[in-house]
Design a protein around this motif. Structure first.
Motif, PDB file in Angstrom:
ATOM      1  N   ASN A  44       0.975  -0.842  -0.085  1.00  0.00           N
ATOM      2  CA  ASN A  44      -0.109  -0.006  -0.179  1.00  0.00           C
ATOM      3  C   ASN A  44       0.429   0.900  -0.086  1.00  0.00           C
ATOM      4  N   VAL A  45       1.717   1.276   0.589  1.00  0.00           N
ATOM      5  CA  VAL A  45       2.669   2.100   0.876  1.00  0.00           C
ATOM      6  C   VAL A  45       3.356   2.333  -0.748  1.00  0.00           C
ATOM      7  N   ALA A  46       4.057   1.574  -1.642  1.00  0.00           N
ATOM      8  CA  ALA A  46       4.034   1.675  -2.636  1.00  0.00           C
ATOM      9  C   ALA A  46       3.458   2.119  -3.473  1.00  0.00           C
ATOM     10  N   ASN A  47       1.615   1.573  -3.548  1.00  0.00           N
ATOM     11  CA  ASN A  47       0.472   1.697  -4.487  1.00  0.00           C
ATOM     12  C   ASN A  47       0.619   3.538  -4.122  1.00  0.00           C
ATOM     13  N   LEU A  48       0.218   4.118  -2.946  1.00  0.00           N
ATOM     14  CA  LEU A  48       0.827   5.868  -2.780  1.00  0.00           C
ATOM     15  C   LEU A  48       1.488   6.060  -4.005  1.00  0.00           C
ATOM     16  N   GLN A  49       2.705   5.586  -3.888  1.00  0.00           N
ATOM     17  CA  GLN A  49       3.174   6.489  -4.395  1.00  0.00           C
ATOM     18  C   GLN A  49       3.284   6.133  -6.085  1.00  0.00           C
ATOM     19  N   LEU A  50       2.585   5.402  -6.224  1.00  0.00           N
ATOM     20  CA  LEU A  50       3.192   4.927  -8.135  1.00  0.00           C
ATOM     21  C   LEU A  50       1.130   5.671  -8.769  1.00  0.00           C
ATOM     22  N   GLN A  51       0.437   5.994  -8.110  1.00  0.00           N
ATOM     23  CA  GLN A  51      -0.923   6.886  -8.386  1.00  0.00           C
ATOM     24  C   GLN A  51      -0.795   7.330  -9.184  1.00  0.00           C
ATOM     25  N   PRO A  52       0.600   8.469  -9.158  1.00  0.00           N
ATOM     26  CA  PRO A  52       0.668   9.813  -9.717  1.00  0.00           C
ATOM     27  C   PRO A  52       0.398   9.175 -10.810  1.00  0.00           C
ATOM     28  N   LEU A  53       1.516   7.498 -11.162  1.00  0.00           N
ATOM     29  CA  LEU A  53       1.888   7.690 -12.507  1.00  0.00           C
ATOM     30  C   LEU A  53       0.652   6.497 -13.497  1.00  0.00           C
ATOM     31  N   PHE A  54      -0.505   6.639 -12.295  1.00  0.00           N
ATOM     32  CA  PHE A  54      -1.599   5.412 -12.867  1.00  0.00           C
ATOM     33  C   PHE A  54      -1.512   3.678 -12.970  1.00  0.00           C
ATOM     34  N   LEU A  55      -0.465   4.068 -11.885  1.00  0.00           N
ATOM     35  CA  LEU A  55       0.087   2.466 -12.249  1.00  0.00           C
ATOM     36  C   LEU A  55      -0.005   1.615  -9.971  1.00  0.00           C
ATOM     37  N   GLU A  56      -0.304   0.419 -10.323  1.00  0.00           N
ATOM     38  CA  GLU A  56      -0.792   0.169  -9.215  1.00  0.00           C
ATOM     39  C   GLU A  56      -0.397  -1.426  -9.197  1.00  0.00           C
ATOM     40  N   ILE A  57       0.121  -1.936  -7.736  1.00  0.00           N
ATOM     41  CA  ILE A  57       0.442  -3.895  -7.561  1.00  0.00           C
ATOM     42  C   ILE A  57      -0.831  -3.987  -7.115  1.00  0.00           C
ATOM     43  N   ARG A  58      -1.335  -4.637  -8.092  1.00  0.00           N
ATOM     44  CA  ARG A  58      -3.127  -5.403  -7.992  1.00  0.00           C
ATOM     45  C   ARG A  58      -2.667  -6.322  -7.577  1.00  0.00           C
ATOM     46  N   LYS A  59      -3.683  -6.993  -7.134  1.00  0.00           N
ATOM     47  CA  LYS A  59      -4.106  -8.165  -5.956  1.00  0.00           C
ATOM     48  C   LYS A  59      -4.901  -8.557  -6.502  1.00  0.00           C
TER      49      LYS A  59
END
Length: 262
Positions: free
Chosen positions: A52-67
């Motif tokens: 979730n920490v990584a996803n907060l930083q990836l959000q502006p790039l329209f990327l997500e680590i999805r489960k």
């Protein structure tokens, strides 16, 4: 637990980009290794918080680590996906227009089938129907192999289905483009491709979800209509022998939400 992006998160992200998709045991081991290597606080039960920490930083790039879940084994899996809404972004740049057309037609066969699989014969028979130009069957075989290597398709004994990574990445696309056919699992509410279907009420369920639901129950009954499920609990594949897919050649393809047009 770190609440800011650290080198451990970056290392985890780079590894995920390289691997394309990882199942839960591999993700847990990778989480621990990254934290220990970069001297970041590690807790075995905090993998989702770490992501979730990584996803907060990836959000502006329209990327997500999805489960999600690997349909063949029932294991939790993780993949880096593109959240951009543009269909061009979803289906753009690493494949020619004709190769991309073969992938789309293969996806048609898989999603519209009852089993969630399409045979190599069915797919190769489409080769001379492609636009803007036809494709030789040998060329089509090579494209199918690339799609397996890039984790868009998975192959088992000449039958093709959508890879777990493909399902994670293209779920919104599939649900919107096949509104009358694509289904969500009645139990976990995620897209289901290889589905078990109730003969009475027609609800679709992942085989692993159904196996877990039936566990400990005296007789198998539909989780929706409660009618007897005549086929009984589904036989599950061993996690050690999932559908075949080659390790991706590099991480270039792993940040795009669909086969890219060349």
């Amino acid at each position: 637990m770190a609440t800011l992006m650290t080198d451990a998160h970056r290392h985890f992200l780079q590894a995920l980009m390289s691997l394309g998709v990882v199942e839960s045991p591999q993700a847990v081991a990778l989480h621990r290794r990254c934290c220990e290597l970069h001297k970041v606080y590690y807790a075995a039960d905090k993998l989702d918080d770490f992501i979730n920490v990584a996803n907060l930083q990836l959000q502006p790039l329209f990327l997500e680590i999805r489960k999600g879940m690997a349909e063949e084994t029932g294991r939790t899996c993780y993949a880096l996906v593109n959240l951009a809404e543009s269909e061009v972004t979803r289906m753009a740049t690493d494949y020619s227009e004709t190769e991309l057309e073969l992938f789309k037609k293969t996806m048609d066969l898989i999603v519209l089938s009852e089993s969630g699989f399409a045979s190599s014969t069915e797919i190769l028979n489409l080769a001379d129907q492609l636009k803007p130009k036809k494709m030789k069957k040998r060329e089509a075989e090579q494209v199918l192999q690339r799609l397996v290597e890039d984790m868009w398709l998975a192959e088992k004994e000449g039958e093709y289905t959508l890879h777990s990574r493909c399902i994670l990445e293209l779920e919104p696309y599939i649900l919107s483009h096949y509104p009358d056919t694509a289904r969500k699992c009645h139990i976990c509410h995620a897209l289901v491709v290889q589905s078990q279907v109730c003969v009475d009420c027609g609800v679709a369920v992942h085989a692993p979800c159904l196996a877990r639901y039936f566990r400990g129950r005296a007789d198998p009954r539909c989780p929706h209509c409660k009618q007897f499920w005549p086929s009984g609990p589904p036989a599950m594949s061993q996690p050690a022998a999932p559908l075949s897919s080659s390790t991706p050649k590099d991480s270039r393809r792993n940040s795009f939400a669909g086969p890219r047009r060349r």
